[in-house]
Design a protein around this motif. Sequence first.
Motif, PDB file in Angstrom:
ATOM      1  N   ARG A  67      -8.395  -1.662  16.363  1.00 42.13           N
ATOM      2  CA  ARG A  67      -8.695  -3.226  15.978  1.00 42.13           C
ATOM      3  C   ARG A  67      -7.890  -3.754  15.149  1.00 42.13           C
ATOM      4  N   CYS A  68      -7.423  -2.883  14.001  1.00 44.41           N
ATOM      5  CA  CYS A  68      -6.370  -3.405  13.075  1.00 44.41           C
ATOM      6  C   CYS A  68      -4.991  -3.527  13.288  1.00 44.41           C
ATOM      7  N   ASP A  69      -4.546  -2.953  14.439  1.00 38.57           N
ATOM      8  CA  ASP A  69      -3.363  -3.114  15.137  1.00 38.57           C
ATOM      9  C   ASP A  69      -2.384  -2.625  14.067  1.00 38.57           C
ATOM     10  N   LEU A  70      -2.583  -1.397  13.558  1.00 40.28           N
ATOM     11  CA  LEU A  70      -1.613  -0.855  12.507  1.00 40.28           C
ATOM     12  C   LEU A  70      -0.592   0.177  13.238  1.00 40.28           C
ATOM     13  N   TYR A  71      -0.549   0.477  14.472  1.00 34.64           N
ATOM     14  CA  TYR A  71       0.260   1.445  14.935  1.00 34.64           C
ATOM     15  C   TYR A  71       1.564   0.834  15.266  1.00 34.64           C
ATOM     16  N   CYS A  72       2.579   1.414  14.633  1.00 33.80           N
ATOM     17  CA  CYS A  72       3.991   0.902  14.985  1.00 33.80           C
ATOM     18  C   CYS A  72       4.935   1.931  14.900  1.00 33.80           C
ATOM     19  N   ASP A  73       6.207   1.637  14.841  1.00 33.48           N
ATOM     20  CA  ASP A  73       7.431   2.825  15.211  1.00 33.48           C
ATOM     21  C   ASP A  73       7.267   3.897  14.086  1.00 33.48           C
ATOM     22  N   ILE A  74       6.832   3.593  13.129  1.00 33.29           N
ATOM     23  CA  ILE A  74       6.746   4.789  11.879  1.00 33.29           C
ATOM     24  C   ILE A  74       5.200   5.284  11.767  1.00 33.29           C
ATOM     25  N   CYS A 109      -5.853   6.617   2.177  1.00 36.25           N
ATOM     26  CA  CYS A 109      -4.677   6.842   1.377  1.00 36.25           C
ATOM     27  C   CYS A 109      -3.398   7.502   2.067  1.00 36.25           C
ATOM     28  N   ARG A 110      -4.014   8.401   2.979  1.00 34.22           N
ATOM     29  CA  ARG A 110      -2.804   9.085   3.813  1.00 34.22           C
ATOM     30  C   ARG A 110      -2.088   8.077   4.630  1.00 34.22           C
ATOM     31  N   TRP A 111      -3.118   7.369   5.337  1.00 32.16           N
ATOM     32  CA  TRP A 111      -2.535   6.059   6.289  1.00 32.16           C
ATOM     33  C   TRP A 111      -1.651   5.233   5.459  1.00 32.16           C
ATOM     34  N   ALA A 112      -2.016   4.658   4.409  1.00 32.34           N
ATOM     35  CA  ALA A 112      -1.375   3.839   3.366  1.00 32.34           C
ATOM     36  C   ALA A 112      -0.012   4.397   2.878  1.00 32.34           C
ATOM     37  N   GLU A 113      -0.021   5.579   2.718  1.00 32.41           N
ATOM     38  CA  GLU A 113       1.214   6.543   2.245  1.00 32.41           C
ATOM     39  C   GLU A 113       2.321   6.296   3.472  1.00 32.41           C
ATOM     40  N   LYS A 114       2.003   6.798   4.654  1.00 34.51           N
ATOM     41  CA  LYS A 114       2.601   6.934   5.871  1.00 34.51           C
ATOM     42  C   LYS A 114       2.954   5.378   6.121  1.00 34.51           C
ATOM     43  N   LEU A 115       2.062   4.464   6.126  1.00 33.42           N
ATOM     44  CA  LEU A 115       2.700   3.117   6.506  1.00 33.42           C
ATOM     45  C   LEU A 115       3.454   2.314   5.465  1.00 33.42           C
ATOM     46  N   SER A 116       3.365   2.673   4.397  1.00 27.71           N
ATOM     47  CA  SER A 116       4.237   2.177   2.982  1.00 27.71           C
ATOM     48  C   SER A 116       4.275   0.684   3.188  1.00 27.71           C
ATOM     49  N   ILE A 118      12.450   0.787   4.525  1.00 27.58           N
ATOM     50  CA  ILE A 118      11.382   1.802   4.697  1.00 27.58           C
ATOM     51  C   ILE A 118      11.654   2.698   3.492  1.00 27.58           C
ATOM     52  N   ASP A 119      12.967   3.218   3.155  1.00 26.19           N
ATOM     53  CA  ASP A 119      13.113   4.296   2.213  1.00 26.19           C
ATOM     54  C   ASP A 119      12.711   3.618   0.664  1.00 26.19           C
ATOM     55  N   ASP A 120      12.911   2.396   0.424  1.00 25.18           N
ATOM     56  CA  ASP A 120      12.779   1.585  -0.867  1.00 25.18           C
ATOM     57  C   ASP A 120      11.185   1.451  -0.981  1.00 25.18           C
ATOM     58  N   ARG A 121      10.395   1.323   0.413  1.00 26.16           N
ATOM     59  CA  ARG A 121       8.962   1.024   0.093  1.00 26.16           C
ATOM     60  C   ARG A 121       8.241   2.573  -0.180  1.00 26.16           C
ATOM     61  N   ARG A 122       8.927   3.607   0.306  1.00 21.78           N
ATOM     62  CA  ARG A 122       8.028   4.874   0.033  1.00 21.78           C
ATOM     63  C   ARG A 122       8.421   5.236  -1.179  1.00 21.78           C
ATOM     64  N   PRO A 146       4.644   3.157  -5.931  1.00 22.30           N
ATOM     65  CA  PRO A 146       3.648   3.999  -6.142  1.00 22.30           C
ATOM     66  C   PRO A 146       2.372   3.521  -5.164  1.00 22.30           C
ATOM     67  N   LEU A 147       1.659   4.701  -4.974  1.00 23.07           N
ATOM     68  CA  LEU A 147       0.485   4.524  -3.861  1.00 23.07           C
ATOM     69  C   LEU A 147      -0.524   3.666  -4.218  1.00 23.07           C
ATOM     70  N   HIS A 148      -0.878   3.291  -5.187  1.00 22.52           N
ATOM     71  CA  HIS A 148      -1.760   2.239  -5.595  1.00 22.52           C
ATOM     72  C   HIS A 148      -1.315   0.763  -4.799  1.00 22.52           C
ATOM     73  N   LYS A 149      -0.105   0.510  -4.777  1.00 22.39           N
ATOM     74  CA  LYS A 149       0.392  -0.936  -4.242  1.00 22.39           C
ATOM     75  C   LYS A 149       0.468  -0.610  -2.626  1.00 22.39           C
ATOM     76  N   LYS A 150       0.582   0.401  -2.328  1.00 21.98           N
ATOM     77  CA  LYS A 150       0.550   0.573  -0.969  1.00 21.98           C
ATOM     78  C   LYS A 150      -0.928   0.603  -0.136  1.00 21.98           C
ATOM     79  N   ILE A 151      -1.928   1.205  -1.090  1.00 19.97           N
ATOM     80  CA  ILE A 151      -3.216   1.123  -0.778  1.00 19.97           C
ATOM     81  C   ILE A 151      -3.845  -0.379  -0.745  1.00 19.97           C
ATOM     82  N   ASP A 152      -3.235  -0.897  -1.737  1.00 24.48           N
ATOM     83  CA  ASP A 152      -3.538  -2.546  -1.951  1.00 24.48           C
ATOM     84  C   ASP A 152      -3.011  -3.077  -0.809  1.00 24.48           C
ATOM     85  N   ALA A 153      -2.095  -3.131  -0.299  1.00 21.61           N
ATOM     86  CA  ALA A 153      -1.594  -4.003   0.893  1.00 21.61           C
ATOM     87  C   ALA A 153      -2.132  -3.408   2.201  1.00 21.61           C
TER      88      ALA A 153
END
Length: 94
Positions: A3-10, A49-56, A66-70, A73-80
């Motif tokens: 429903r959130c349409d989070l699937y993509c190439d990465i 948190c694992r989804w947020a880390e993988k999506l970055s 994608i390398d710069d986003r990885r 910090p994790l809290h910024k990824k979780i927030d987004a």
Amino acid sequence: MLRCDLYCDIFVERDAYLAYLLSMQTQVDELFSLRHFQMEFYEFIEALCRWAEKLSLMRTKDILSIDDRRQEPLHKKIDACLLLIYLRVGDAIK
């Protein structure tokens, strides 16, 4: 996730399934107990948190690779990630 349409190439469906499996604690009796189908709240938070880390995902005006986003910090990824889920689910509910 669909429903959130989070699937993509990465981040494909297999990655979501692996995050689910890695977040679940090992169960003693998987044959006679249905506990391995139910997540506790802390396991759900770990899966998010694992989804947020993988999506970055990042909330920024700059375009980052994608390398710069990885490296962020994790809290910024979780927030987004939570903001994106909130916006997509909110649009689906309306």
